[in-house]
Design a protein around this motif. Structure first.
Motif, PDB file in Angstrom:
ATOM      1  N   LEU A  98     -67.884  -8.531 -60.505  1.00  0.00           N
ATOM      2  CA  LEU A  98     -67.481  -7.814 -61.709  1.00  0.00           C
ATOM      3  C   LEU A  98     -67.174  -6.352 -61.389  1.00  0.00           C
ATOM      4  N   ARG A  99     -67.999  -5.733 -60.568  1.00  0.00           N
ATOM      5  CA  ARG A  99     -67.770  -4.333 -60.186  1.00  0.00           C
ATOM      6  C   ARG A  99     -66.405  -4.196 -59.490  1.00  0.00           C
ATOM      7  N   ASN A 100     -66.087  -5.125 -58.602  1.00  0.00           N
ATOM      8  CA  ASN A 100     -64.790  -5.090 -57.903  1.00  0.00           C
ATOM      9  C   ASN A 100     -63.635  -5.318 -58.870  1.00  0.00           C
ATOM     10  N   TRP A 101     -63.814  -6.223 -59.830  1.00  0.00           N
ATOM     11  CA  TRP A 101     -62.770  -6.465 -60.831  1.00  0.00           C
ATOM     12  C   TRP A 101     -62.508  -5.200 -61.635  1.00  0.00           C
ATOM     13  N   ILE A 102     -63.572  -4.522 -62.021  1.00  0.00           N
ATOM     14  CA  ILE A 102     -63.437  -3.296 -62.822  1.00  0.00           C
ATOM     15  C   ILE A 102     -62.713  -2.220 -62.017  1.00  0.00           C
ATOM     16  N   ARG A 103     -63.094  -2.059 -60.758  1.00  0.00           N
ATOM     17  CA  ARG A 103     -62.435  -1.060 -59.907  1.00  0.00           C
ATOM     18  C   ARG A 103     -60.951  -1.364 -59.764  1.00  0.00           C
ATOM     19  N   GLU A 146     -56.233   4.720 -63.267  1.00  0.00           N
ATOM     20  CA  GLU A 146     -57.449   5.501 -63.504  1.00  0.00           C
ATOM     21  C   GLU A 146     -58.235   5.746 -62.214  1.00  0.00           C
ATOM     22  N   ARG A 147     -57.891   5.069 -61.179  1.00  0.00           N
ATOM     23  CA  ARG A 147     -58.599   5.175 -59.904  1.00  0.00           C
ATOM     24  C   ARG A 147     -57.529   5.210 -58.813  1.00  0.00           C
ATOM     25  N   VAL A 148     -57.083   6.415 -58.479  1.00  0.00           N
ATOM     26  CA  VAL A 148     -55.935   6.550 -57.580  1.00  0.00           C
ATOM     27  C   VAL A 148     -56.271   6.333 -56.106  1.00  0.00           C
ATOM     28  N   VAL A 149     -57.529   6.276 -55.756  1.00  0.00           N
ATOM     29  CA  VAL A 149     -57.893   6.089 -54.354  1.00  0.00           C
ATOM     30  C   VAL A 149     -57.781   4.629 -53.927  1.00  0.00           C
ATOM     31  N   LEU A 150     -57.627   3.716 -54.879  1.00  0.00           N
ATOM     32  CA  LEU A 150     -57.462   2.295 -54.573  1.00  0.00           C
ATOM     33  C   LEU A 150     -56.022   1.876 -54.799  1.00  0.00           C
ATOM     34  N   PRO A 151     -55.502   0.970 -53.953  1.00  0.00           N
ATOM     35  CA  PRO A 151     -54.145   0.469 -54.195  1.00  0.00           C
ATOM     36  C   PRO A 151     -54.137  -0.462 -55.410  1.00  0.00           C
ATOM     37  N   THR A 152     -53.005  -0.516 -56.087  1.00  0.00           N
ATOM     38  CA  THR A 152     -52.877  -1.406 -57.236  1.00  0.00           C
ATOM     39  C   THR A 152     -52.745  -2.848 -56.746  1.00  0.00           C
ATOM     40  N   SER A 153     -52.893  -3.785 -57.651  1.00  0.00           N
ATOM     41  CA  SER A 153     -52.733  -5.203 -57.304  1.00  0.00           C
ATOM     42  C   SER A 153     -51.332  -5.471 -56.777  1.00  0.00           C
TER      43      SER A 153
END
Length: 102
Positions: free
Chosen positions: A41-46, A54-61
């Motif tokens: 769930l935490r990974n899904w939210i990120r 909202e979280r630019v340090v992670l790549p989008t899907s």
């Protein structure tokens, strides 16, 4: 890609519940309610936050899928190059004018 443990519908429901809740629920509590692993769930939210900017340090899907596709294409091109290299070496050896014929 391997088999997913949770159906996409559950993930969508979890994200909808998380986004609509005010105040934001504790991830562990929501995970227990939904019957999913807390880290899942935490990974899904990120990932959802990255997909919504909202979280630019992670790549989008979309970026992740494009990277997977490019990796597959790259592997195929490497395989083709190896075949071409081996074929070229074979024909170079066959048609070498300095090679002694028996």
């Amino acid at each position: 890609m391997g088999k997913r443990k949770y159906p996409p519908e559950l993930r969508e429901r979890a994200m909808r519940l998380y986004r609509q809740a005010e105040p934001k629920p504790v991830i562990a509590h929501l995970a227990d309610q939904l019957g999913v692993h807390r880290e899942a769930l935490r990974n899904w939210i990120r990932q959802d936050q990255a997909d919504h900017g909202e979280r630019v340090v992670l790549p989008t899907s979309a970026m992740l899928e494009e990277n997977r596709q490019l990796a597959r294409e790259n592997a195929e091109l490497k395989r083709i190059n190896e075949i071409m290299r081996a074929t070229s070496a074979y024909f170079a050896q066959e048609f070498d004018p300095t090679r002694r014929r028996s």
